[in-house]
Scaffold this motif. Structure first.
Motif, PDB file in Angstrom:
ATOM      1  N   ALA A  52       8.695   1.934  -5.881  1.00  0.00           N
ATOM      2  CA  ALA A  52       8.981   0.983  -4.801  1.00  0.00           C
ATOM      3  C   ALA A  52      10.466   0.975  -4.449  1.00  0.00           C
ATOM      4  O   ALA A  52      10.831   0.762  -3.293  1.00  0.00           O
ATOM      5  CB  ALA A  52       8.523  -0.411  -5.196  1.00  0.00           C
ATOM      6  N   THR A  78      11.443   3.653  -1.854  1.00  0.00           N
ATOM      7  CA  THR A  78      11.122   3.392  -0.446  1.00  0.00           C
ATOM      8  C   THR A  78      11.641   2.042   0.041  1.00  0.00           C
ATOM      9  O   THR A  78      11.268   1.594   1.113  1.00  0.00           O
ATOM     10  CB  THR A  78       9.595   3.452  -0.232  1.00  0.00           C
ATOM     11  OG1 THR A  78       8.978   2.438  -1.041  1.00  0.00           O
ATOM     12  CG2 THR A  78       9.037   4.815  -0.574  1.00  0.00           C
ATOM     13  N   VAL A  79      12.509   1.409  -0.740  1.00  0.00           N
ATOM     14  CA  VAL A  79      12.969   0.065  -0.395  1.00  0.00           C
ATOM     15  C   VAL A  79      13.676   0.029   0.964  1.00  0.00           C
ATOM     16  O   VAL A  79      13.607  -0.986   1.666  1.00  0.00           O
ATOM     17  CB  VAL A  79      13.844  -0.521  -1.529  1.00  0.00           C
ATOM     18  CG1 VAL A  79      15.226   0.073  -1.536  1.00  0.00           C
ATOM     19  CG2 VAL A  79      13.901  -2.029  -1.442  1.00  0.00           C
ATOM     20  N   ASN A  80      14.307   1.113   1.361  1.00  0.00           N
ATOM     21  CA  ASN A  80      14.993   1.126   2.665  1.00  0.00           C
ATOM     22  C   ASN A  80      14.013   1.128   3.839  1.00  0.00           C
ATOM     23  O   ASN A  80      14.390   0.817   4.956  1.00  0.00           O
ATOM     24  CB  ASN A  80      15.948   2.317   2.766  1.00  0.00           C
ATOM     25  CG  ASN A  80      15.244   3.648   2.684  1.00  0.00           C
ATOM     26  OD1 ASN A  80      14.189   3.766   2.068  1.00  0.00           O
ATOM     27  ND2 ASN A  80      15.816   4.662   3.298  1.00  0.00           N
ATOM     28  N   ARG A  81      12.750   1.452   3.590  1.00  0.00           N
ATOM     29  CA  ARG A  81      11.732   1.457   4.658  1.00  0.00           C
ATOM     30  C   ARG A  81      10.760   0.287   4.553  1.00  0.00           C
ATOM     31  O   ARG A  81       9.916   0.124   5.425  1.00  0.00           O
ATOM     32  CB  ARG A  81      10.950   2.767   4.615  1.00  0.00           C
ATOM     33  CG  ARG A  81      11.794   3.992   4.876  1.00  0.00           C
ATOM     34  CD  ARG A  81      10.960   5.255   4.993  1.00  0.00           C
ATOM     35  NE  ARG A  81      10.083   5.516   3.874  1.00  0.00           N
ATOM     36  CZ  ARG A  81      10.379   6.241   2.796  1.00  0.00           C
ATOM     37  NH1 ARG A  81      11.570   6.782   2.692  1.00  0.00           N
ATOM     38  NH2 ARG A  81       9.496   6.428   1.838  1.00  0.00           N
ATOM     39  N   ASP A  82      10.846  -0.487   3.501  1.00  0.00           N
ATOM     40  CA  ASP A  82       9.911  -1.588   3.277  1.00  0.00           C
ATOM     41  C   ASP A  82      10.678  -2.910   3.285  1.00  0.00           C
ATOM     42  O   ASP A  82      11.049  -3.442   2.247  1.00  0.00           O
ATOM     43  CB  ASP A  82       9.193  -1.376   1.938  1.00  0.00           C
ATOM     44  CG  ASP A  82       8.030  -2.331   1.746  1.00  0.00           C
ATOM     45  OD1 ASP A  82       7.926  -3.326   2.489  1.00  0.00           O
ATOM     46  OD2 ASP A  82       7.225  -2.083   0.824  1.00  0.00           O
ATOM     47  N   LYS A  83      10.896  -3.432   4.490  1.00  0.00           N
ATOM     48  CA  LYS A  83      11.726  -4.624   4.660  1.00  0.00           C
ATOM     49  C   LYS A  83      11.163  -5.839   3.931  1.00  0.00           C
ATOM     50  O   LYS A  83      11.914  -6.591   3.327  1.00  0.00           O
ATOM     51  CB  LYS A  83      11.902  -4.943   6.141  1.00  0.00           C
ATOM     52  CG  LYS A  83      12.795  -6.154   6.368  1.00  0.00           C
ATOM     53  CD  LYS A  83      13.162  -6.340   7.797  1.00  0.00           C
ATOM     54  CE  LYS A  83      13.925  -7.595   8.103  1.00  0.00           C
ATOM     55  NZ  LYS A  83      14.678  -8.244   7.088  1.00  0.00           N
ATOM     56  N   GLU A  84       9.849  -6.027   3.952  1.00  0.00           N
ATOM     57  CA  GLU A  84       9.250  -7.181   3.288  1.00  0.00           C
ATOM     58  C   GLU A  84       9.514  -7.142   1.775  1.00  0.00           C
ATOM     59  O   GLU A  84       9.854  -8.151   1.166  1.00  0.00           O
ATOM     60  CB  GLU A  84       7.737  -7.266   3.551  1.00  0.00           C
ATOM     61  CG  GLU A  84       7.374  -7.608   4.981  1.00  0.00           C
ATOM     62  CD  GLU A  84       7.405  -6.411   5.908  1.00  0.00           C
ATOM     63  OE1 GLU A  84       7.383  -5.252   5.427  1.00  0.00           O
ATOM     64  OE2 GLU A  84       7.451  -6.620   7.127  1.00  0.00           O
ATOM     65  N   TYR A  85       9.344  -5.979   1.189  1.00  0.00           N
ATOM     66  CA  TYR A  85       9.571  -5.831  -0.248  1.00  0.00           C
ATOM     67  C   TYR A  85      11.056  -6.038  -0.570  1.00  0.00           C
ATOM     68  O   TYR A  85      11.400  -6.739  -1.515  1.00  0.00           O
ATOM     69  CB  TYR A  85       9.108  -4.453  -0.715  1.00  0.00           C
ATOM     70  CG  TYR A  85       9.197  -4.262  -2.203  1.00  0.00           C
ATOM     71  CD1 TYR A  85       8.356  -4.957  -3.060  1.00  0.00           C
ATOM     72  CD2 TYR A  85      10.118  -3.388  -2.761  1.00  0.00           C
ATOM     73  CE1 TYR A  85       8.433  -4.791  -4.433  1.00  0.00           C
ATOM     74  CE2 TYR A  85      10.193  -3.209  -4.131  1.00  0.00           C
ATOM     75  CZ  TYR A  85       9.350  -3.917  -4.958  1.00  0.00           C
ATOM     76  OH  TYR A  85       9.441  -3.748  -6.308  1.00  0.00           O
ATOM     77  N   TYR A  86      11.916  -5.446   0.247  1.00  0.00           N
ATOM     78  CA  TYR A  86      13.353  -5.593   0.055  1.00  0.00           C
ATOM     79  C   TYR A  86      13.765  -7.060   0.156  1.00  0.00           C
ATOM     80  O   TYR A  86      14.513  -7.561  -0.686  1.00  0.00           O
ATOM     81  CB  TYR A  86      14.096  -4.739   1.075  1.00  0.00           C
ATOM     82  CG  TYR A  86      15.595  -4.716   0.893  1.00  0.00           C
ATOM     83  CD1 TYR A  86      16.159  -4.100  -0.216  1.00  0.00           C
ATOM     84  CD2 TYR A  86      16.435  -5.291   1.829  1.00  0.00           C
ATOM     85  CE1 TYR A  86      17.534  -4.067  -0.397  1.00  0.00           C
ATOM     86  CE2 TYR A  86      17.810  -5.257   1.671  1.00  0.00           C
ATOM     87  CZ  TYR A  86      18.353  -4.647   0.552  1.00  0.00           C
ATOM     88  OH  TYR A  86      19.710  -4.621   0.384  1.00  0.00           O
ATOM     89  N   ASP A  87      13.244  -7.758   1.161  1.00  0.00           N
ATOM     90  CA  ASP A  87      13.557  -9.180   1.325  1.00  0.00           C
ATOM     91  C   ASP A  87      13.056  -9.999   0.140  1.00  0.00           C
ATOM     92  O   ASP A  87      13.713 -10.956  -0.277  1.00  0.00           O
ATOM     93  CB  ASP A  87      12.967  -9.722   2.633  1.00  0.00           C
ATOM     94  CG  ASP A  87      13.702  -9.208   3.856  1.00  0.00           C
ATOM     95  OD1 ASP A  87      14.827  -8.690   3.722  1.00  0.00           O
ATOM     96  OD2 ASP A  87      13.127  -9.311   4.970  1.00  0.00           O
TER      97      ASP A  87
END
Length: 101
Positions: free
Chosen positions: A36, A39-48
């Motif tokens: 995860a 791909t954190v730079n492409r998954d805004k919800e997960y990053y937030d």
């Protein structure tokens, strides 16, 4: 006591310190998996979600290995399984009246 990696504040201490923080103050702890984080730079919800967490523990051994190889400010790997085992062994010391597992 955190260190910023990928814009995320990772906890820089030991398992017992994480337990004490959550026991005394409560909060949301997250244990991001290595796939995860890739791909954190492409998954805004997960990053937030990671940014909104009260404690983020560094469970990715590879991330810790890479970080510690290139930077002087070292970080300890805290296994999610290690935390669960510590929590279960010390649950009677948990000071919060309620918690969500």
């Amino acid at each position: 006591m955190t260190i910023q990696i990928l814009g995320i504040q990772f906890f820089k201490g030991k398992t017992e310190e994480v337990f004490n923080i959550l026991s005394n103050k409560g909060g949301l702890m997250t244990v991001p998996a290595a796939p995860a984080l890739v791909t954190v730079n492409r998954d805004k919800e997960y990053y937030d979600a990671l940014l909104g967490s009260d404690v983020v523990i560094p469970d990715s051994g590879y991330m810790v290995l890479i970080w510690n190889s290139f930077f002087k400010n070292k970080i300890n790997k805290i296994s999610g399984l290690e935390f669960i085992n510590f929590f279960m062994d010390n649950i009677d010391k948990f000071k919060n009246d309620s918690f969500f597992w």
